[in-house]
Design a protein around this motif. Structure first.
Motif, PDB file in Angstrom:
ATOM      1  N   GLU A  21       0.810  -1.218   0.000  1.00  0.00           N
ATOM      2  CA  GLU A  21       0.000   0.000   0.000  1.00  0.00           C
ATOM      3  C   GLU A  21       0.848   1.275   0.000  1.00  0.00           C
ATOM      4  O   GLU A  21       0.485   2.265  -0.612  1.00  0.00           O
ATOM      5  N   GLU A  22       1.998   1.239   0.681  1.00  0.00           N
ATOM      6  CA  GLU A  22       2.866   2.417   0.764  1.00  0.00           C
ATOM      7  C   GLU A  22       4.300   2.038   0.356  1.00  0.00           C
ATOM      8  O   GLU A  22       5.172   1.851   1.203  1.00  0.00           O
ATOM      9  N   LYS A  25       7.228   4.221   1.622  1.00  0.00           N
ATOM     10  CA  LYS A  25       7.455   4.020   3.053  1.00  0.00           C
ATOM     11  C   LYS A  25       8.295   2.762   3.269  1.00  0.00           C
ATOM     12  O   LYS A  25       9.211   2.740   4.090  1.00  0.00           O
ATOM     13  N   GLU A  35       9.991   8.289   5.112  1.00  0.00           N
ATOM     14  CA  GLU A  35       9.307   8.318   3.819  1.00  0.00           C
ATOM     15  C   GLU A  35       9.393   9.717   3.216  1.00  0.00           C
ATOM     16  O   GLU A  35       9.590   9.871   2.010  1.00  0.00           O
TER      17      GLU A  35
END
Length: 154
Positions: A21-22, A25, A35
Motif C-alpha cells: 500500500e505504501e 514508506k 518516507e
C-alpha cells in the motif's frame, strides 16, 4: 554527485517496487530513513531531470489478459489533448501517448489496450472510435510478449 542514500533510492526505484500500500514508506524503512526524505529526494531528482518518470511494467499475460492491441489513431493536431483525455478515460487503455507522423504514417496517437479476447479489444476500440468522433485508426496486435526490463543503476 550522489551520496550513498541517493544511490540506494535510485537503485530501489530501478528494480521491482514492492506491491504494498505504501511502497515509498517500505523503501524508506529498508534504507533507515523517513518516507518524507525518500519523497523529497525523488522530487529533487525529477526537478534536476535525473529521473524523468517512474513507471510500472504490466505483465499482461500473467494477470489474465491474453490479447494486447496497440491502436494507432490519426487525430487532428487541435484535438489531441481532448481526444487523448477521452481515450484515457477507458480503464482498458493502459498507455496513451503522442508520436510524430510522416507522409507514409499519419497516426499520431497510440493507445495500448489489454483484453481477455480479440473480440473484447475490438469492442473497446469501437467504443473509443464512437466517443472520439470517428478518427482513422489501425489495430496492431502483439504476437508475443517480449522481455520487459528496466535499466538497473548502482
Amino acid at each position: 554527485m550522489f551520496d550513498i542514500i541517493d544511490k540506494a533510492i535510485i537503485n530501489k526505484l530501478s528494480g521491482d517496487i514492492s506491491l504494498v500500500e505504501e511502497p515509498y514508506k517500505k523503501i524508506a524503512e529498508e534504507l533507515g530513513i523517513t518516507e518524507r526524505e525518500v519523497l523529497n529526494r525523488i522530487k529533487e531528482f525529477q526537478d534536476k531531470e535525473i529521473i524523468r518518470r517512474i513507471g510500472a511494467i504490466l505483465y499482461h499475460r500473467e494477470v489474465g489478459y491474453k490479447w494486447n492491441a496497440m491502436v494507432v489513431w490519426a487525430v487532428p493536431q487541435d484535438s489531441i489533448e481532448k481526444t487523448a483525455s477521452l481515450m484515457c478515460s477507458f480503464k482498458e487503455v493502459t498507455h496513451c501517448y503522442e508520436r510524430p507522423t510522416c507522409s507514409s504514417w499519419p497516426y499520431n496517437i497510440f493507445t495500448m489496450i489489454h483484453g481477455e479476447s480479440k473480440k473484447q479489444c475490438e469492442s473497446i476500440v469501437k467504443q473509443i472510435y464512437e466517443r472520439v468522433n470517428s478518427y482513422d485508426y489501425k489495430i496492431l496486435y502483439s504476437l508475443r510478449e517480449l522481455k520487459k526490463s528496466s535499466k538497473k543503476y548502482f
